[in-house]
Motif scaffolding. Structure first.
Motif, short mmCIF file in Angstrom:
data_model
loop_
_atom_site.label_atom_id
_atom_site.label_comp_id
_atom_site.label_asym_id
_atom_site.label_seq_id
_atom_site.Cartn_x
_atom_site.Cartn_y
_atom_site.Cartn_z
N ALA A 207 2.15 9.26 -6.04
CA ALA A 207 2.62 10.61 -5.71
C ALA A 207 3.77 11.03 -6.64
CB ALA A 207 3.06 10.69 -4.26
N ALA A 208 4.70 10.12 -6.89
CA ALA A 208 5.82 10.44 -7.78
C ALA A 208 5.33 10.72 -9.20
CB ALA A 208 6.82 9.29 -7.79
N GLY A 209 4.34 9.97 -9.65
CA GLY A 209 3.77 10.21 -10.98
C GLY A 209 3.10 11.57 -11.06
N ALA A 210 2.39 11.95 -10.00
CA ALA A 210 1.72 13.26 -9.98
C ALA A 210 2.74 14.39 -9.99
CB ALA A 210 0.81 13.37 -8.77
N VAL A 211 3.79 14.24 -9.20
CA VAL A 211 4.83 15.28 -9.15
C VAL A 211 5.55 15.36 -10.49
CG1 VAL A 211 7.03 15.90 -8.07
CG2 VAL A 211 5.11 15.18 -6.66
N ARG A 212 5.80 14.22 -11.10
CA ARG A 212 6.49 14.21 -12.40
C ARG A 212 5.66 14.92 -13.46
NH1 ARG A 212 9.07 15.32 -16.24
NH2 ARG A 212 9.90 13.85 -17.73
N SER A 213 4.35 14.67 -13.46
CA SER A 213 3.50 15.34 -14.45
C SER A 213 3.45 16.85 -14.17
CB SER A 213 2.11 14.73 -14.47
OG SER A 213 1.43 14.97 -13.26
N TRP A 214 3.48 17.24 -12.88
CA TRP A 214 3.49 18.66 -12.55
C TRP A 214 4.78 19.31 -13.05
CZ3 TRP A 214 6.50 21.64 -9.11
CH2 TRP A 214 6.03 22.93 -8.89
N PHE A 215 5.93 18.65 -12.83
CA PHE A 215 7.19 19.18 -13.32
C PHE A 215 7.21 19.19 -14.84
CE2 PHE A 215 9.29 18.22 -9.15
CZ PHE A 215 9.76 19.50 -8.93
N ALA B 117 0.83 -1.21 0.00
CA ALA B 117 0.00 0.00 0.00
C ALA B 117 0.86 1.26 0.00
CB ALA B 117 -0.94 -0.01 1.20
N MET B 118 1.88 1.29 0.84
CA MET B 118 2.73 2.48 0.91
C MET B 118 3.55 2.68 -0.36
SD MET B 118 1.90 4.02 3.55
CE MET B 118 3.07 5.33 3.29
N ASP B 119 4.06 1.60 -0.93
CA ASP B 119 4.80 1.73 -2.19
C ASP B 119 3.89 2.21 -3.31
OD1 ASP B 119 7.09 0.95 -0.93
OD2 ASP B 119 7.10 -1.09 -1.74
N SER B 120 2.64 1.79 -3.29
CA SER B 120 1.68 2.26 -4.29
C SER B 120 1.42 3.75 -4.12
CB SER B 120 0.37 1.48 -4.18
OG SER B 120 0.58 0.11 -4.43
N VAL B 121 1.28 4.20 -2.88
CA VAL B 121 1.06 5.62 -2.62
C VAL B 121 2.26 6.43 -3.11
CG1 VAL B 121 0.86 7.34 -0.77
CG2 VAL B 121 -0.56 5.29 -0.73
N TRP B 122 3.47 5.96 -2.79
CA TRP B 122 4.67 6.67 -3.26
C TRP B 122 4.73 6.72 -4.78
CZ3 TRP B 122 7.20 9.99 -0.62
CH2 TRP B 122 7.38 9.85 0.74
N GLY B 123 4.36 5.63 -5.43
CA GLY B 123 4.38 5.59 -6.90
C GLY B 123 3.39 6.58 -7.51
#
Length: 62
Positions: free
Chosen positions: A22-30, A14-20
């Motif tokens: 979140a990282a995808g959302a931040v990457r799309s924002w950047f 569950a936590m690794d999925s949340v991190w994944g």
């Protein structure tokens, strides 16, 4: 022990999925701004140079 292992695995998944996600959302924002990507690349380069200088000046032989 099996139950504790299963609980740990479920929480870790569950936590690794949340991190994944979140990282995808931040990457799309950047990715929406070339300037942001340039700043991140510049910061990464500056970090590498700083680490290299730190290692060079540390005087360690290993």
């Amino acid at each position: 022990m099996v139950v504790l292992g299963a609980v740990f695995s479920a929480i870790a998944l569950a936590m690794d999925s949340v991190w994944g996600v979140a990282a995808g959302a931040v990457r799309s924002w950047f990715g929406r701004s070339a300037r942001r990507l340039d700043l991140v690349g510049g910061a990464a380069g500056l970090t590498m140079v700083g680490l290299g200088v730190g290692v060079a000046l540390s005087g360690r032989k290993d």
